[in-house]
Design a protein around this motif. Structure first.
Motif, mmCIF file in Angstrom:
data_model
loop_
_atom_site.group_PDB
_atom_site.id
_atom_site.type_symbol
_atom_site.label_atom_id
_atom_site.label_comp_id
_atom_site.label_asym_id
_atom_site.label_seq_id
_atom_site.Cartn_x
_atom_site.Cartn_y
_atom_site.Cartn_z
ATOM 1 N N ARG A 47 28.917 16.342 14.354
ATOM 2 C CA ARG A 47 29.603 17.381 13.658
ATOM 3 C C ARG A 47 30.965 16.880 13.267
ATOM 4 O O ARG A 47 31.954 17.681 13.033
ATOM 5 C CB ARG A 47 29.821 18.745 14.649
ATOM 6 N N ARG A 152 30.401 36.524 20.812
ATOM 7 C CA ARG A 152 30.160 36.066 22.127
ATOM 8 C C ARG A 152 29.310 36.951 22.819
ATOM 9 O O ARG A 152 29.310 38.112 23.255
ATOM 10 C CB ARG A 152 31.464 35.568 22.667
ATOM 11 N N ARG A 155 28.376 35.966 29.149
ATOM 12 C CA ARG A 155 27.707 34.922 30.008
ATOM 13 C C ARG A 155 28.039 34.913 31.262
ATOM 14 O O ARG A 155 29.539 35.194 31.563
ATOM 15 C CB ARG A 155 28.049 33.469 29.589
ATOM 16 N N LYS A 189 18.755 27.009 15.086
ATOM 17 C CA LYS A 189 19.735 27.226 16.262
ATOM 18 C C LYS A 189 20.884 26.406 15.929
ATOM 19 O O LYS A 189 21.884 26.390 16.485
ATOM 20 C CB LYS A 189 19.109 26.912 17.484
ATOM 21 N N GLY A 190 20.720 25.289 15.044
ATOM 22 C CA GLY A 190 21.872 24.424 14.829
ATOM 23 C C GLY A 190 21.534 23.119 15.827
ATOM 24 O O GLY A 190 20.502 23.030 16.219
ATOM 25 N N CYS A 191 22.834 22.745 16.294
ATOM 26 C CA CYS A 191 22.457 21.634 17.565
ATOM 27 C C CYS A 191 22.578 22.249 18.693
ATOM 28 O O CYS A 191 22.548 23.248 18.998
ATOM 29 C CB CYS A 191 23.824 20.838 17.555
ATOM 30 N N SER A 233 30.003 30.719 17.938
ATOM 31 C CA SER A 233 30.838 31.494 18.886
ATOM 32 C C SER A 233 30.784 30.633 19.792
ATOM 33 O O SER A 233 29.889 30.414 20.544
ATOM 34 C CB SER A 233 30.190 32.683 18.973
ATOM 35 N N TYR A 234 31.924 30.153 20.511
ATOM 36 C CA TYR A 234 32.187 29.209 21.634
ATOM 37 C C TYR A 234 33.039 29.774 22.731
ATOM 38 O O TYR A 234 33.386 29.063 23.464
ATOM 39 C CB TYR A 234 32.517 28.053 21.221
ATOM 40 N N ARG A 258 29.451 22.675 24.997
ATOM 41 C CA ARG A 258 29.748 23.746 24.071
ATOM 42 C C ARG A 258 28.396 23.843 23.273
ATOM 43 O O ARG A 258 28.382 24.799 22.449
ATOM 44 C CB ARG A 258 30.925 23.662 23.378
ATOM 45 N N LEU A 259 27.745 22.959 23.125
ATOM 46 C CA LEU A 259 26.548 22.835 22.255
ATOM 47 C C LEU A 259 25.184 23.326 22.986
ATOM 48 O O LEU A 259 24.004 23.182 22.121
ATOM 49 C CB LEU A 259 26.099 21.539 21.576
ATOM 50 N N VAL A 260 25.108 23.966 24.004
ATOM 51 C CA VAL A 260 23.979 24.263 25.006
ATOM 52 C C VAL A 260 23.501 25.627 24.190
ATOM 53 O O VAL A 260 24.415 26.656 24.273
ATOM 54 C CB VAL A 260 24.086 24.154 26.424
ATOM 55 N N ASN A 261 22.270 25.954 23.939
ATOM 56 C CA ASN A 261 22.063 26.854 23.083
ATOM 57 C C ASN A 261 21.405 28.128 24.347
ATOM 58 O O ASN A 261 21.370 27.547 25.357
ATOM 59 C CB ASN A 261 20.803 26.639 22.173
ATOM 60 N N HIS A 262 20.991 29.070 23.790
ATOM 61 C CA HIS A 262 20.729 30.454 24.706
ATOM 62 C C HIS A 262 19.131 30.463 24.922
ATOM 63 O O HIS A 262 18.619 30.223 24.007
ATOM 64 C CB HIS A 262 21.111 31.689 24.094
ATOM 65 N N TYR A 299 22.804 33.474 28.046
ATOM 66 C CA TYR A 299 24.128 33.837 27.627
ATOM 67 C C TYR A 299 24.340 35.211 28.232
ATOM 68 O O TYR A 299 25.288 35.739 28.239
ATOM 69 C CB TYR A 299 24.284 33.998 26.258
ATOM 70 N N TRP A 312 18.225 36.552 18.255
ATOM 71 C CA TRP A 312 17.611 35.541 19.181
ATOM 72 C C TRP A 312 18.083 35.600 21.049
ATOM 73 O O TRP A 312 17.769 35.143 21.859
ATOM 74 C CB TRP A 312 18.227 34.136 18.872
HETATM 75 C C1 LIG Z 1 27.667 27.911 21.975
HETATM 76 S S1 LIG Z 1 27.087 27.905 20.445
HETATM 77 C C2 LIG Z 1 25.609 26.642 20.712
HETATM 78 C C3 LIG Z 1 25.354 25.457 19.624
HETATM 79 C C4 LIG Z 1 25.394 25.849 18.514
HETATM 80 N N1 LIG Z 1 23.724 25.766 18.273
HETATM 81 C C5 LIG Z 1 25.862 24.724 17.378
HETATM 82 O O1 LIG Z 1 25.123 24.024 16.902
HETATM 83 O O2 LIG Z 1 27.161 24.797 17.402
HETATM 84 C C6 LIG Z 1 26.275 29.267 20.100
HETATM 85 C C7 LIG Z 1 25.704 29.495 18.908
HETATM 86 O O3 LIG Z 1 24.577 28.758 18.810
HETATM 87 C C8 LIG Z 1 23.559 29.469 18.057
HETATM 88 N N2 LIG Z 1 22.399 29.646 19.024
HETATM 89 C C9 LIG Z 1 22.518 29.722 20.541
HETATM 90 N N3 LIG Z 1 21.092 29.982 20.919
HETATM 91 C C10 LIG Z 1 20.640 30.286 19.984
HETATM 92 C C11 LIG Z 1 19.002 30.647 20.029
HETATM 93 N N4 LIG Z 1 18.140 30.712 20.880
HETATM 94 N N5 LIG Z 1 18.668 31.125 18.678
HETATM 95 C C12 LIG Z 1 19.334 30.848 17.419
HETATM 96 N N6 LIG Z 1 20.431 30.419 17.676
HETATM 97 C C13 LIG Z 1 21.200 30.214 18.529
HETATM 98 C C14 LIG Z 1 24.110 30.839 17.657
HETATM 99 O O4 LIG Z 1 24.683 30.662 16.446
HETATM 100 C C15 LIG Z 1 25.261 30.864 18.645
HETATM 101 O O5 LIG Z 1 26.497 31.626 18.039
#
Ligand SMILES: C[S@@+](CC[C@H](N)C(=O)[O-])C[C@H]1O[C@@H](n2cnc3c(N)ncnc32)[C@H](O)[C@@H]1O
Length: 315
Positions: A47, A152, A155, A189-191, A233-234, A258-262, A299, A312
């Motif tokens: 990023r 947020r 969590r 979901k992004g990263c 949202s972090y 910070r990049l761990v998803n839900h 989360y 999600w």
């Molecule tokens: C703490 S960040 C996680 C890292 C994020 N994916 C990134 O690329 O920076 C939280 C954000 O990730 C995305 N996210 C997390 N878990 C997800 C899921 N299960 N499905 C879709 N989006 C998700 C949402 O946009 C959320 O606001």
């Protein structure tokens, strides 16, 4: 054309395209795509942000096709052109890790940081109670509405890590080493983060590293951040020894927590641990985890309003 990010070393295969003011995500870009001029590009993996200045849009006389060659990329916030990302003479410059990248000493996030460089959290006085935001129940707090959109999730880390295990973890937490995990791109979901080796139940995986602030400060920040649609949202709210706190990890950093998803069925569990009298949030394995598996945690926010805006969260 293959481009590799000099900061994270990963192929520049995916990423965000931002508008000029870095306010809005225009869309996710794909591999071998050409860009319009003056577009911001963020490495989909680490990023790092760069600004594309000028592209060659002229058609090739031979093939009559537009080349995807990027002529020049200038740094965001800077006048100099200094190569950091590079591939065959293409210059990029980044907003983080800049100095080290320039003098060739950029440190891979996997490498151990010497102790004096570990970003320490501000000390929270143990005796001082951090007041709850006026008129807010704790339940309401993480669903801080800003621009009408709940951000947020609430969590809930567990407290009181067993002493023995904690002793083993403290050196890892202090060193900032993040071993056995890597960044992966997960489409919408992004990263996210995946394992590159197996973990056993109870293993320390990584820290949710960021700036420690009290809950009301965290909420104020979220209000500000929510005006910028490009910011995720972090803010991670938690309670430690009756203090209502928040780790704000909005600032880009090489740390992966910070990049761990839900996921409601997440394979990690967040916990608070106290290191040098500061509360730290760590993510540990809830179960045995195979290599090449996305790591996630719950989360914990199933409020109607949040789920309405972030469907999600229900899965
Ligand atoms: C703490 S960040 C996680 C890292 C994020 N994916 C990134 O690329 O920076 C939280 C954000 O990730 C995305 N996210 C997390 N878990 C997800 C899921 N299960 N499905 C879709 N989006 C998700 C949402 O946009 C959320 O606001």
């Amino acid at each position: 054309m293959d481009l590799f990010c000099r900061v994270c070393g990963r192929p520049r295969s995916n990423g965000k395209l931002m508008d000029r003011n870095q306010k809005n995500v225009l869309r996710w870009f794909k591999n071998d795509e050409s860009f319009s001029s003056e577009t911001l590009m963020i490495c989909g993996t680490c990023r790092t942000t760069v600004k594309i200045h000028k592209l060659d849009h002229s058609r090739s006389k031979k093939t009559n096709k537009r080349p995807t060659k990027i002529l020049n990329i200038i740094p965001w916030n800077s006048k100099e052109n200094s190569p950091i990302f590079n591939n065959k003479g293409i210059a990029y410059r980044t907003s983080f890790g800049l100095r080290r990248a320039l003098d060739g000493t950029y440190r891979n996030p996997q490498e151990q940081l010497p102790e004096h460089e570990i970003p320490l959290l501000p000390t929270v006085p143990e005796t001082e109670e951090i007041p709850s935001p006026a008129g807010k129940k704790e339940m309401d707090v993480p669903q801080c509405l800003a621009g009408g959109i709940p951000r947020r999730s609430k969590r809930k880390p567990k407290d009181n890590f067993p002493e023995e295990t904690l002793q083993e973890m403290i050196p890892k937490i202090l060193s900032g080493v993040e071993e056995g995990i890597q960044i992966e791109f997960y489409g919408e979901k992004g990263c996210g983060i995946k394992t590159n080796r197996p973990f056993k139940k109870g293993d320390y995986v990584c820290e949710y590293k960021g700036e420690l602030v009290d809950m009301s400060e965290g909420m104020e920040r979220e209000q500000k951040y929510s005006k910028d649609a490009s910011l995720g949202s972090y803010c991670f709210y938690f309670k430690h020894k009756n203090h209502k706190l928040c780790i704000d990890a909005t600032q880009e950093s090489p740390y992966m927590g910070r990049l761990v998803n839900h996921s409601r069925e997440g394979n990690l569990v967040p916990m608070t641990v106290e290191v040098k009298r500061n509360p730290r949030l760590i993510l540990k394995a809830k179960e045995d985890i195979d290599a090449n598996t996305e790591v996630t945690y719950d989360y914990g926010d199933l409020s109607k309003e949040s789920v309405k805006h972030n469907p999600w969260l229900a899965f």
